[in-house]
Write a protein that holds these residues in place. Sequence first.
Motif, PDB file in Angstrom:
ATOM      1  N   HIS A  50       0.847  -1.188   0.000  1.00  0.00           N
ATOM      2  CA  HIS A  50       0.000   0.000   0.000  1.00  0.00           C
ATOM      3  C   HIS A  50       0.889   1.247   0.000  1.00  0.00           C
ATOM      4  CE1 HIS A  50      -2.839   3.055   1.262  1.00  0.00           C
ATOM      5  NE2 HIS A  50      -3.784   2.232   0.812  1.00  0.00           N
ATOM      6  N   PRO A  51       0.579   2.258  -0.812  1.00  0.00           N
ATOM      7  CA  PRO A  51       1.447   3.433  -0.911  1.00  0.00           C
ATOM      8  C   PRO A  51       1.567   4.255   0.367  1.00  0.00           C
ATOM      9  CG  PRO A  51      -0.582   3.761  -2.173  1.00  0.00           C
ATOM     10  CD  PRO A  51      -0.571   2.332  -1.711  1.00  0.00           C
ATOM     11  N   GLU A  52       0.596   4.167   1.265  1.00  0.00           N
ATOM     12  CA  GLU A  52       0.654   4.989   2.476  1.00  0.00           C
ATOM     13  C   GLU A  52       1.113   4.233   3.717  1.00  0.00           C
ATOM     14  OE1 GLU A  52      -2.499   7.729   3.209  1.00  0.00           O
ATOM     15  OE2 GLU A  52      -3.031   7.756   1.083  1.00  0.00           O
ATOM     16  N   VAL A  53       0.821   2.930   3.801  1.00  0.00           N
ATOM     17  CA  VAL A  53       1.156   2.213   5.033  1.00  0.00           C
ATOM     18  C   VAL A  53       2.181   1.097   4.816  1.00  0.00           C
ATOM     19  CG1 VAL A  53      -1.025   2.775   6.158  1.00  0.00           C
ATOM     20  CG2 VAL A  53      -0.828   0.641   4.858  1.00  0.00           C
ATOM     21  N   GLY A  54       2.542   0.827   3.572  1.00  0.00           N
ATOM     22  CA  GLY A  54       3.568  -0.187   3.312  1.00  0.00           C
ATOM     23  C   GLY A  54       2.990  -1.585   3.105  1.00  0.00           C
ATOM     24  N   LEU A  55       3.831  -2.577   3.378  1.00  0.00           N
ATOM     25  CA  LEU A  55       3.496  -3.975   3.107  1.00  0.00           C
ATOM     26  C   LEU A  55       2.432  -4.495   4.072  1.00  0.00           C
ATOM     27  CD1 LEU A  55       4.140  -6.511   1.425  1.00  0.00           C
ATOM     28  CD2 LEU A  55       5.838  -7.089   3.162  1.00  0.00           C
ATOM     29  N   LEU A  56       1.412  -5.125   3.486  1.00  0.00           N
ATOM     30  CA  LEU A  56       0.356  -5.770   4.270  1.00  0.00           C
ATOM     31  C   LEU A  56       0.342  -7.247   3.923  1.00  0.00           C
ATOM     32  CD1 LEU A  56      -2.488  -3.198   3.602  1.00  0.00           C
ATOM     33  CD2 LEU A  56      -1.278  -3.506   5.767  1.00  0.00           C
ATOM     34  N   GLU A  57       0.352  -8.092   4.936  1.00  0.00           N
ATOM     35  CA  GLU A  57       0.189  -9.535   4.732  1.00  0.00           C
ATOM     36  C   GLU A  57      -1.180  -9.908   5.283  1.00  0.00           C
ATOM     37  OE1 GLU A  57       2.021 -13.311   6.833  1.00  0.00           O
ATOM     38  OE2 GLU A  57       3.450 -12.458   5.381  1.00  0.00           O
ATOM     39  N   LEU A  58      -2.082 -10.280   4.374  1.00  0.00           N
ATOM     40  CA  LEU A  58      -3.469 -10.520   4.758  1.00  0.00           C
ATOM     41  C   LEU A  58      -3.903 -11.927   4.383  1.00  0.00           C
ATOM     42  CD1 LEU A  58      -4.953  -7.165   3.408  1.00  0.00           C
ATOM     43  CD2 LEU A  58      -4.177  -7.662   5.731  1.00  0.00           C
ATOM     44  N   THR A  59      -4.619 -12.549   5.281  1.00  0.00           N
ATOM     45  CA  THR A  59      -5.236 -13.842   4.995  1.00  0.00           C
ATOM     46  C   THR A  59      -6.557 -13.545   4.310  1.00  0.00           C
ATOM     47  OG1 THR A  59      -4.233 -14.794   6.970  1.00  0.00           O
ATOM     48  CG2 THR A  59      -6.122 -15.956   6.048  1.00  0.00           C
ATOM     49  N   TYR A  60      -6.869 -14.322   3.261  1.00  0.00           N
ATOM     50  CA  TYR A  60      -8.137 -14.093   2.576  1.00  0.00           C
ATOM     51  C   TYR A  60      -8.930 -15.372   2.445  1.00  0.00           C
ATOM     52  CZ  TYR A  60      -6.372 -16.176  -1.749  1.00  0.00           C
ATOM     53  OH  TYR A  60      -5.874 -17.050  -2.672  1.00  0.00           O
ATOM     54  N   GLN A  61     -10.231 -15.185   2.343  1.00  0.00           N
ATOM     55  CA  GLN A  61     -11.145 -16.285   2.049  1.00  0.00           C
ATOM     56  C   GLN A  61     -12.176 -15.729   1.079  1.00  0.00           C
ATOM     57  OE1 GLN A  61     -13.110 -18.108   5.384  1.00  0.00           O
ATOM     58  NE2 GLN A  61     -13.769 -19.822   4.145  1.00  0.00           N
ATOM     59  N   SER A  62     -12.430 -16.478   0.035  1.00  0.00           N
ATOM     60  CA  SER A  62     -13.349 -16.064  -1.007  1.00  0.00           C
ATOM     61  C   SER A  62     -14.543 -17.015  -1.021  1.00  0.00           C
ATOM     62  CB  SER A  62     -12.617 -16.100  -2.349  1.00  0.00           C
ATOM     63  OG  SER A  62     -13.467 -15.719  -3.382  1.00  0.00           O
ATOM     64  N   LEU A  63     -15.735 -16.434  -1.037  1.00  0.00           N
ATOM     65  CA  LEU A  63     -16.956 -17.230  -1.003  1.00  0.00           C
ATOM     66  C   LEU A  63     -17.806 -16.909  -2.227  1.00  0.00           C
ATOM     67  CD1 LEU A  63     -17.834 -16.309   2.676  1.00  0.00           C
ATOM     68  CD2 LEU A  63     -16.728 -18.415   1.933  1.00  0.00           C
ATOM     69  N   ASP A  64     -18.319 -17.936  -2.893  1.00  0.00           N
ATOM     70  CA  ASP A  64     -19.270 -17.736  -3.978  1.00  0.00           C
ATOM     71  C   ASP A  64     -20.642 -17.545  -3.365  1.00  0.00           C
ATOM     72  OD1 ASP A  64     -17.395 -18.027  -6.008  1.00  0.00           O
ATOM     73  OD2 ASP A  64     -17.615 -20.206  -6.033  1.00  0.00           O
ATOM     74  N   SER A  86       0.843  -6.020  10.232  1.00  0.00           N
ATOM     75  CA  SER A  86      -0.214  -5.780   9.245  1.00  0.00           C
ATOM     76  C   SER A  86      -1.485  -5.276   9.911  1.00  0.00           C
ATOM     77  CB  SER A  86      -0.500  -7.048   8.444  1.00  0.00           C
ATOM     78  OG  SER A  86       0.587  -7.336   7.587  1.00  0.00           O
ATOM     79  N   GLU A  87      -1.819  -5.810  11.085  1.00  0.00           N
ATOM     80  CA  GLU A  87      -2.999  -5.321  11.791  1.00  0.00           C
ATOM     81  C   GLU A  87      -2.804  -3.855  12.183  1.00  0.00           C
ATOM     82  OE1 GLU A  87      -5.931  -6.802  15.311  1.00  0.00           O
ATOM     83  OE2 GLU A  87      -3.830  -6.571  15.866  1.00  0.00           O
ATOM     84  N   GLU A  88      -1.613  -3.505  12.661  1.00  0.00           N
ATOM     85  CA  GLU A  88      -1.327  -2.113  13.020  1.00  0.00           C
ATOM     86  C   GLU A  88      -1.449  -1.205  11.801  1.00  0.00           C
ATOM     87  OE1 GLU A  88       2.576  -2.087  14.735  1.00  0.00           O
ATOM     88  OE2 GLU A  88       1.974  -3.364  16.419  1.00  0.00           O
ATOM     89  N   ARG A  89      -0.948  -1.681  10.660  1.00  0.00           N
ATOM     90  CA  ARG A  89      -1.009  -0.873   9.437  1.00  0.00           C
ATOM     91  C   ARG A  89      -2.442  -0.733   8.925  1.00  0.00           C
ATOM     92  NH1 ARG A  89       4.581  -3.078   6.603  1.00  0.00           N
ATOM     93  NH2 ARG A  89       5.933  -2.034   8.107  1.00  0.00           N
ATOM     94  N   LEU A  90      -3.261  -1.769   9.073  1.00  0.00           N
ATOM     95  CA  LEU A  90      -4.673  -1.653   8.689  1.00  0.00           C
ATOM     96  C   LEU A  90      -5.396  -0.656   9.583  1.00  0.00           C
ATOM     97  CD1 LEU A  90      -5.919  -5.258   7.830  1.00  0.00           C
ATOM     98  CD2 LEU A  90      -5.629  -3.316   6.281  1.00  0.00           C
ATOM     99  N   THR A  91      -5.074  -0.653  10.869  1.00  0.00           N
ATOM    100  CA  THR A  91      -5.671   0.304  11.803  1.00  0.00           C
ATOM    101  C   THR A  91      -5.282   1.720  11.409  1.00  0.00           C
ATOM    102  OG1 THR A  91      -5.642  -1.349  13.568  1.00  0.00           O
ATOM    103  CG2 THR A  91      -5.837   0.969  14.246  1.00  0.00           C
ATOM    104  N   LEU A  92      -4.008   1.901  11.052  1.00  0.00           N
ATOM    105  CA  LEU A  92      -3.539   3.211  10.600  1.00  0.00           C
ATOM    106  C   LEU A  92      -4.261   3.619   9.323  1.00  0.00           C
ATOM    107  CD1 LEU A  92      -1.678   5.665  10.617  1.00  0.00           C
ATOM    108  CD2 LEU A  92       0.085   4.236   9.521  1.00  0.00           C
ATOM    109  N   SER A  95      -7.717   4.800  10.091  1.00  0.00           N
ATOM    110  CA  SER A  95      -7.737   6.139  10.676  1.00  0.00           C
ATOM    111  C   SER A  95      -7.451   7.200   9.619  1.00  0.00           C
ATOM    112  CB  SER A  95      -6.747   6.251  11.840  1.00  0.00           C
ATOM    113  OG  SER A  95      -5.416   6.232  11.369  1.00  0.00           O
ATOM    114  N   LEU A  96      -6.589   6.895   8.659  1.00  0.00           N
ATOM    115  CA  LEU A  96      -6.328   7.841   7.570  1.00  0.00           C
ATOM    116  C   LEU A  96      -7.580   8.036   6.719  1.00  0.00           C
ATOM    117  CD1 LEU A  96      -2.790   6.639   6.408  1.00  0.00           C
ATOM    118  CD2 LEU A  96      -3.343   8.731   7.671  1.00  0.00           C
ATOM    119  N   ALA A  97      -8.307   6.967   6.489  1.00  0.00           N
ATOM    120  CA  ALA A  97      -9.531   7.048   5.685  1.00  0.00           C
ATOM    121  C   ALA A  97     -10.627   7.816   6.422  1.00  0.00           C
ATOM    122  CB  ALA A  97     -10.013   5.649   5.329  1.00  0.00           C
TER     123      ALA A  97
END
Length: 115
Positions: A50-64, A86-92, A95-97
């Motif tokens: 992400h250009p503002e908070v840097g590298l994010l490592e996220l677990t994903y699950q996709s549902l149809d 990554s959780e800290e960066r998502l929180t940041l 807050s930016l949003a």
Amino acid sequence: MLRAEAGREPHDRALRELIGELSTMSADFRTMWAAHDVRIRHEGIKHLQHPEVGLLELTYQSLDLPMSQRAVHDLSLYTAEPGSTSEERLTLLASLAATPAGGTEAAGGEARRRG
């Protein structure tokens, strides 16, 4: 996902043109497209820069999601490991949003309350 969509909509001219353009512009795309690797992964880990908070490592699950026969809807959930960077960066990022650009709304509201 693009290959799966191309299979569902073989007569979609815009999609065919997009694939043609990508094939012309990118040797990597041509190679991957020719490999016919159609495995759709419904869970895993994504690394996003992400250009503002840097590298994010996220677990994903996709549902149809169940819809009509023609419609295809997919819900993707992304989460960060609790206590991780990554959780800290998502929180940041959240807050930016939530903060108005340049703080102008907050400053204007404060001036109105005083005046």
